[in-house]
Design a protein around this motif. Structure first.
Motif, PDB file in Angstrom:
ATOM      1  N   VAL A  48       0.838  -1.195   0.000  1.00 25.05           N
ATOM      2  CA  VAL A  48       0.000   0.000   0.000  1.00 25.05           C
ATOM      3  C   VAL A  48       0.874   1.246   0.000  1.00 25.05           C
ATOM      4  O   VAL A  48       2.025   1.223   0.427  1.00 25.05           O
ATOM      5  N   HIS A  49       0.266   2.326  -0.466  1.00 24.37           N
ATOM      6  CA  HIS A  49       0.874   3.640  -0.278  1.00 24.37           C
ATOM      7  C   HIS A  49      -0.053   4.458   0.617  1.00 24.37           C
ATOM      8  O   HIS A  49      -1.239   4.581   0.336  1.00 24.37           O
ATOM      9  N   LEU A  50       0.509   5.016   1.671  1.00 21.21           N
ATOM     10  CA  LEU A  50      -0.282   5.726   2.687  1.00 21.21           C
ATOM     11  C   LEU A  50       0.066   7.206   2.724  1.00 21.21           C
ATOM     12  O   LEU A  50       1.233   7.584   2.575  1.00 21.21           O
ATOM     13  N   GLY A  51      -0.951   8.027   2.941  1.00 20.97           N
ATOM     14  CA  GLY A  51      -0.735   9.446   3.162  1.00 20.97           C
ATOM     15  C   GLY A  51      -0.655   9.740   4.648  1.00 20.97           C
ATOM     16  O   GLY A  51      -0.844   8.851   5.488  1.00 20.97           O
ATOM     17  N   GLN A  52      -0.431  11.003   4.958  1.00 21.53           N
ATOM     18  CA  GLN A  52      -0.254  11.401   6.356  1.00 21.53           C
ATOM     19  C   GLN A  52      -1.510  11.218   7.198  1.00 21.53           C
ATOM     20  O   GLN A  52      -1.411  11.088   8.416  1.00 21.53           O
ATOM     21  N   THR A  53      -2.677  11.240   6.578  1.00 25.94           N
ATOM     22  CA  THR A  53      -3.910  11.067   7.350  1.00 25.94           C
ATOM     23  C   THR A  53      -4.542   9.698   7.135  1.00 25.94           C
ATOM     24  O   THR A  53      -5.657   9.441   7.588  1.00 25.94           O
ATOM     25  N   ASP A  54      -3.844   8.825   6.399  1.00 26.93           N
ATOM     26  CA  ASP A  54      -4.339   7.459   6.262  1.00 26.93           C
ATOM     27  C   ASP A  54      -3.972   6.667   7.524  1.00 26.93           C
ATOM     28  O   ASP A  54      -3.416   7.208   8.474  1.00 26.93           O
ATOM     29  N   MET A  55      -4.284   5.392   7.498  1.00 22.59           N
ATOM     30  CA  MET A  55      -3.892   4.525   8.612  1.00 22.59           C
ATOM     31  C   MET A  55      -2.380   4.633   8.865  1.00 22.59           C
ATOM     32  O   MET A  55      -1.602   4.662   7.914  1.00 22.59           O
ATOM     33  N   PRO A  56      -1.948   4.681  10.121  1.00 23.63           N
ATOM     34  CA  PRO A  56      -0.507   4.695  10.381  1.00 23.63           C
ATOM     35  C   PRO A  56       0.174   3.459   9.778  1.00 23.63           C
ATOM     36  O   PRO A  56      -0.387   2.369   9.774  1.00 23.63           O
ATOM     37  N   ALA A  57       1.397   3.662   9.296  1.00 20.92           N
ATOM     38  CA  ALA A  57       2.120   2.565   8.648  1.00 20.92           C
ATOM     39  C   ALA A  57       2.312   1.388   9.590  1.00 20.92           C
ATOM     40  O   ALA A  57       2.287   0.226   9.161  1.00 20.92           O
ATOM     41  N   SER A  58       2.484   1.651  10.873  1.00 21.37           N
ATOM     42  CA  SER A  58       2.692   0.543  11.812  1.00 21.37           C
ATOM     43  C   SER A  58       1.450  -0.329  11.902  1.00 21.37           C
ATOM     44  O   SER A  58       1.548  -1.558  12.015  1.00 21.37           O
ATOM     45  N   ALA A  59       0.274   0.274  11.825  1.00 16.24           N
ATOM     46  CA  ALA A  59      -0.972  -0.507  11.837  1.00 16.24           C
ATOM     47  C   ALA A  59      -1.098  -1.312  10.545  1.00 16.24           C
ATOM     48  O   ALA A  59      -1.498  -2.484  10.557  1.00 16.24           O
ATOM     49  N   ALA A  60      -0.754  -0.685   9.426  1.00 23.07           N
ATOM     50  CA  ALA A  60      -0.799  -1.403   8.148  1.00 23.07           C
ATOM     51  C   ALA A  60       0.183  -2.576   8.156  1.00 23.07           C
ATOM     52  O   ALA A  60      -0.126  -3.669   7.668  1.00 23.07           O
ATOM     53  N   ARG A  61       1.362  -2.368   8.736  1.00 23.70           N
ATOM     54  CA  ARG A  61       2.364  -3.444   8.795  1.00 23.70           C
ATOM     55  C   ARG A  61       1.844  -4.611   9.607  1.00 23.70           C
ATOM     56  O   ARG A  61       2.019  -5.770   9.213  1.00 23.70           O
ATOM     57  N   ARG A  62       1.178  -4.309  10.730  1.00 25.86           N
ATOM     58  CA  ARG A  62       0.640  -5.404  11.550  1.00 25.86           C
ATOM     59  C   ARG A  62      -0.380  -6.222  10.760  1.00 25.86           C
ATOM     60  O   ARG A  62      -0.430  -7.437  10.869  1.00 25.86           O
ATOM     61  N   LEU A  63      -1.193  -5.550   9.956  1.00 30.07           N
ATOM     62  CA  LEU A  63      -2.210  -6.267   9.191  1.00 30.07           C
ATOM     63  C   LEU A  63      -1.609  -7.024   8.007  1.00 30.07           C
ATOM     64  O   LEU A  63      -2.043  -8.125   7.686  1.00 30.07           O
ATOM     65  N   MET A  64      -0.620  -6.432   7.343  1.00 30.82           N
ATOM     66  CA  MET A  64      -0.146  -6.962   6.060  1.00 30.82           C
ATOM     67  C   MET A  64       1.054  -7.887   6.177  1.00 30.82           C
ATOM     68  O   MET A  64       1.363  -8.616   5.247  1.00 30.82           O
ATOM     69  N   GLY A  65       1.762  -7.789   7.291  1.00 34.20           N
ATOM     70  CA  GLY A  65       2.913  -8.668   7.454  1.00 34.20           C
ATOM     71  C   GLY A  65       4.195  -8.094   6.888  1.00 34.20           C
ATOM     72  O   GLY A  65       4.208  -7.048   6.235  1.00 34.20           O
ATOM     73  N   GLU A  66       5.284  -8.816   7.144  1.00 35.34           N
ATOM     74  CA  GLU A  66       6.615  -8.305   6.827  1.00 35.34           C
ATOM     75  C   GLU A  66       6.883  -8.202   5.333  1.00 35.34           C
ATOM     76  O   GLU A  66       7.727  -7.421   4.896  1.00 35.34           O
ATOM     77  N   ASP A  67       6.196  -9.010   4.535  1.00 34.53           N
ATOM     78  CA  ASP A  67       6.506  -9.032   3.101  1.00 34.53           C
ATOM     79  C   ASP A  67       5.916  -7.855   2.335  1.00 34.53           C
ATOM     80  O   ASP A  67       6.307  -7.589   1.197  1.00 34.53           O
ATOM     81  N   ALA A  68       4.951  -7.175   2.915  1.00 37.83           N
ATOM     82  CA  ALA A  68       4.277  -6.104   2.173  1.00 37.83           C
ATOM     83  C   ALA A  68       5.214  -4.922   1.954  1.00 37.83           C
ATOM     84  O   ALA A  68       6.086  -4.634   2.770  1.00 37.83           O
ATOM     85  N   ILE A  69       5.012  -4.249   0.839  1.00 42.47           N
ATOM     86  CA  ILE A  69       5.715  -2.999   0.543  1.00 42.47           C
ATOM     87  C   ILE A  69       4.825  -1.861   1.028  1.00 42.47           C
ATOM     88  O   ILE A  69       3.680  -1.732   0.589  1.00 42.47           O
ATOM     89  N   ILE A  70       5.340  -1.045   1.934  1.00 41.19           N
ATOM     90  CA  ILE A  70       4.542   0.050   2.495  1.00 41.19           C
ATOM     91  C   ILE A  70       5.266   1.370   2.248  1.00 41.19           C
ATOM     92  O   ILE A  70       6.407   1.558   2.681  1.00 41.19           O
ATOM     93  N   GLY A  71       4.598   2.243   1.512  1.00 37.63           N
ATOM     94  CA  GLY A  71       5.134   3.571   1.230  1.00 37.63           C
ATOM     95  C   GLY A  71       4.359   4.623   1.989  1.00 37.63           C
ATOM     96  O   GLY A  71       3.176   4.440   2.313  1.00 37.63           O
ATOM     97  N   LEU A  72       5.028   5.736   2.274  1.00 36.40           N
ATOM     98  CA  LEU A  72       4.402   6.823   3.030  1.00 36.40           C
ATOM     99  C   LEU A  72       4.737   8.153   2.365  1.00 36.40           C
ATOM    100  O   LEU A  72       5.892   8.399   2.006  1.00 36.40           O
ATOM    101  N   SER A  73       3.745   9.006   2.226  1.00 33.94           N
ATOM    102  CA  SER A  73       3.965  10.357   1.691  1.00 33.94           C
ATOM    103  C   SER A  73       4.567  11.240   2.773  1.00 33.94           C
ATOM    104  O   SER A  73       3.958  11.435   3.832  1.00 33.94           O
TER     105      SER A  73
END
Lengths: 222, 222
Positions: free
Chosen positions: B84-109
């Motif tokens: 996923v790509h997340l903005g500043q007001t989207d779900m915090p990246a740490s919450a997304a990481r917990r849901l998606m696991g270590e393999d997911a690619i997580i980007g942040l604006s």
């Protein structure tokens, strides 16, 4: 699946809750007898909705009142909420079930036989149906025309899933929805916009109880 | 974490893709050298976005090009997307990481040091930063003022995460972003609105390659 009780189902509306706030409105509604809460806010940033969902989970879990999140499966999962409520154009219930697991409570909006037919392949993943709008409502601009008691009866006859009636419901018509076959009633403005949300919820709960007693009267001795 | 290459990063815009459609635009962009694709559509019903994400995963997986979904962790997970790509007001990246696991690619604006500071507690969960707007852009109405090469250099100096520059980028300025320190460039309208998306992507890829050769010249024999 967790047990749940659709009797008095609060759907939050952040704007209608006004200065009192969503969390305090929920607290008062539960004190007045709300049995289930759905967090619905299509305008606030997701980060705010997630924080609110976490606040509500912390408040409701000790009380045994489930929290569902409208539309956002990810927010529900991140907050540890009990489930989601999905519309016809949201993620299919079967996809939500795969992500959330067997314990989640998953509701689906089905207003008429055509929507029921469209959702048929997903019903195995659904725990209850939200059916309406029972009366005309200004709360949700895409809600369609009122279906009334006949519309509730039509949907409850389609399957054995429990049905919660929604749309323009307050204490004056909640009983009518129950007598038409609904297992519970969902209120938005009747609680969120009330001067006294606790009393407003109690009035709806009383109307539900009275209507049920009429539908299923207590056995009398011979 | 899966390997990923930010070099030529396509962000889809359904409206700009027009009659050609998002899937065909993505196909042409990848043929022209796009190395990563983000599905972004804040207007379509989630059911349509999920179906499109599934189509793109089926197309891109055999090609080894990752698909990210903007904002919606649940859609990414349901479609089997890579992140996923997340903005500043989207779900915090740490919450997304917990849901998606270590393999997911997580980007942040992260567009500036203040946004970097606001995200500091979540950076452990972030794989790359999206930084911009590099130039003024009409594609995203909440994008803010252009930060230019100096803004890219400011953010790349803040941490070791890879940075993709975004906002108003086309082949004429892609090299400037790379020379300022970006690891790649994200294009929206320069590809989606192009008459020939494949050629437009190739021109951007060429500009990135040329700029990299200038920044890191090939070793010459003594």
């Amino acid at each position: 699946m967790k047990p749940f009780d659709l009797s008095v189902y609060l759907v939050t509306d952040t704007r209608l809750c006004g200065a009192r706030g969503v969390a305090e409105t929920v607290r008062l509604a539960v004190a007045g007898g709300a049995t289930l809460v759905q967090l619905r806010d299509s305008a606030a940033p997701i980060r705010e909705i997630l924080a609110l969902a976490e606040t509500l989970v912390a408040m409701l879990r000790p009380l045994g009142v489930p929290l569902l999140v409208n539309d956002r499966v990810d927010v529900a999962m991140a907050a540890g909420a009990d489930g989601v409520h999905l519309g016809q154009t949201d993620m299919p219930a079967s996809a939500a079930r795969r992500l959330m697991g067997e314990d989640a409570i998953i509701g689906l909006s089905v207003g008429n036989p055509a929507e029921f037919a469209a959702a048929r392949d997903d019903l195995h993943a659904v725990d209850y149906l939200g059916t309406g709008p029972f009366r005309a409502t200004a709360t949700k601009d895409d809600a369609g025309a009122a279906i009334g008691p006949a519309g509730i009866a039509t949907v409850t006859a389609l399957c054995r899933l429990p049905v919660v009636a929604i749309g323009g419901i307050d204490a004056t018509c909640a009983g009518e929805a129950i007598r038409a076959g609904a297992d519970g009633v969902a209120a938005v403005s009747a609680i969120c916009a009330a001067g006294d949300p606790e009393a407003a919820t109690r009035a709806i709960a009383d109307a539900v109880r009275t209507a049920r007693a009429a539908v299923h009267p207590a056995p009398t001795p011979d």
